[in-house]
Design a protein around this motif. Structure first.
Motif, PDB file in Angstrom:
ATOM      1  N   ILE A   6     158.430 -48.262  64.965  1.00 13.97           N
ATOM      2  CA  ILE A   6     159.598 -47.694  64.299  1.00 13.97           C
ATOM      3  C   ILE A   6     160.279 -48.811  63.517  1.00 13.97           C
ATOM      4  CG2 ILE A   6     161.826 -46.556  64.590  1.00 13.97           C
ATOM      5  CD1 ILE A   6     160.682 -45.350  67.201  1.00 13.97           C
ATOM      6  N   ARG A   7     160.410 -48.590  62.198  1.00 16.86           N
ATOM      7  CA  ARG A   7     161.067 -49.573  61.338  1.00 16.86           C
ATOM      8  C   ARG A   7     162.316 -48.946  60.732  1.00 16.86           C
ATOM      9  NH1 ARG A   7     155.510 -51.431  58.325  1.00 16.86           N
ATOM     10  NH2 ARG A   7     155.824 -49.392  57.365  1.00 16.86           N
ATOM     11  N   LEU A   8     163.461 -49.573  60.987  1.00 17.81           N
ATOM     12  CA  LEU A   8     164.736 -49.121  60.430  1.00 17.81           C
ATOM     13  C   LEU A   8     165.068 -50.019  59.251  1.00 17.81           C
ATOM     14  CD1 LEU A   8     166.687 -48.699  63.799  1.00 17.81           C
ATOM     15  CD2 LEU A   8     165.406 -46.959  62.539  1.00 17.81           C
ATOM     16  N   HIS A   9     165.332 -49.420  58.105  1.00 18.49           N
ATOM     17  CA  HIS A   9     165.577 -50.181  56.884  1.00 18.49           C
ATOM     18  C   HIS A   9     167.031 -50.029  56.448  1.00 18.49           C
ATOM     19  CE1 HIS A   9     161.228 -50.671  56.480  1.00 18.49           C
ATOM     20  NE2 HIS A   9     161.142 -49.407  56.819  1.00 18.49           N
ATOM     21  N   GLY A  10     167.711 -51.159  56.252  1.00 13.68           N
ATOM     22  CA  GLY A  10     169.113 -51.163  55.840  1.00 13.68           C
ATOM     23  C   GLY A  10     169.309 -50.968  54.352  1.00 13.68           C
ATOM     24  N   SER A  11     168.229 -51.052  53.581  1.00 14.40           N
ATOM     25  CA  SER A  11     168.328 -50.840  52.140  1.00 14.40           C
ATOM     26  C   SER A  11     167.204 -49.911  51.682  1.00 14.40           C
ATOM     27  CB  SER A  11     168.232 -52.167  51.375  1.00 14.40           C
ATOM     28  OG  SER A  11     166.903 -52.642  51.363  1.00 14.40           O
ATOM     29  N   SER A  12     167.491 -49.132  50.650  1.00 14.19           N
ATOM     30  CA  SER A  12     166.481 -48.222  50.105  1.00 14.19           C
ATOM     31  C   SER A  12     165.319 -48.986  49.498  1.00 14.19           C
ATOM     32  CB  SER A  12     167.109 -47.294  49.066  1.00 14.19           C
ATOM     33  OG  SER A  12     168.002 -46.410  49.699  1.00 14.19           O
TER      34      SER A  12
END
Length: 176
Positions: A6-12
């Motif tokens: 699971i990778r959570l990305h803070g930027s689009s």
């Protein structure tokens, strides 16, 4: 052993770069056959993800779970997307069910056989089969129906598990 990354990305931009998906998407899940793992990417910067842990994460993790459970079998998109919608927060799933009832433009057969499924109508059909047609143990029966439908056509599986044909299912679903 099968795993989920699971990778959570803070930027689009970061989301788009790592996931390979459009930066306008709130989330995406894919199954990597080389590593035997499901990869979930969630775009925390997307406007829809104001509640990423209530809606987007459960939706995408459901896709990961289905990939791992059905591994080598192709999961019909209507099942994959419909179950993912039903895993979202109760508030969101209820709103999506209401929208699906209003827009009910597709027949059950069209939903099941579509290559571009309507997420909301797919969820509505699953909910109907699992909670209305068979209120007790309905999701267990639904999963058995899914497994059987992967080996035979939907007509036979519907008849076998629900004693329904598409004509009756469509009529009953519209009334519901």
């Amino acid at each position: 052993s099968r795993k989920v990354l699971i990778r959570l990305h803070g930027s689009s931009a970061g989301y788009a770069k790592q996931s390979g998906e459009d930066h306008g998407s709130p989330g995406f899940t894919k199954y990597d056959t080389q590593t035997d793992q499901a990869v979930v990417d969630i775009n925390l910067a997307h406007p829809v993800t104001t509640t990423p842990y209530d809606d987007i994460a459960p939706h995408e993790i459901t896709h990961a779970f289905l990939y791992l459970v059905f591994k080598k079998k192709i999961i019909p998109l209507w099942i994959n997307e419909g179950l993912a919608v039903l895993s979202e927060s109760n508030k969101t799933a209820t709103a999506r069910m209401a929208q699906a009832k209003k827009e009910q433009t597709l027949t059950a057969e069209q939903i099941m056989k579509s290559r571009q499924p309507n997420h909301n109508q797919s969820a509505l059909l699953i909910k109907y089969l699992a909670e209305v047609v068979v209120p007790e143990g309905g999701y267990v029966k639904f999963i058995n129906f899914v497994s059987r439908s992967l080996n035979v056509n939907y007509d036979k599986a519907l008849q076998e598990f629900y004693h329904l044909d598409f004509k009756k299912l469509n009529k009953d679903l519209k009334k519901w």
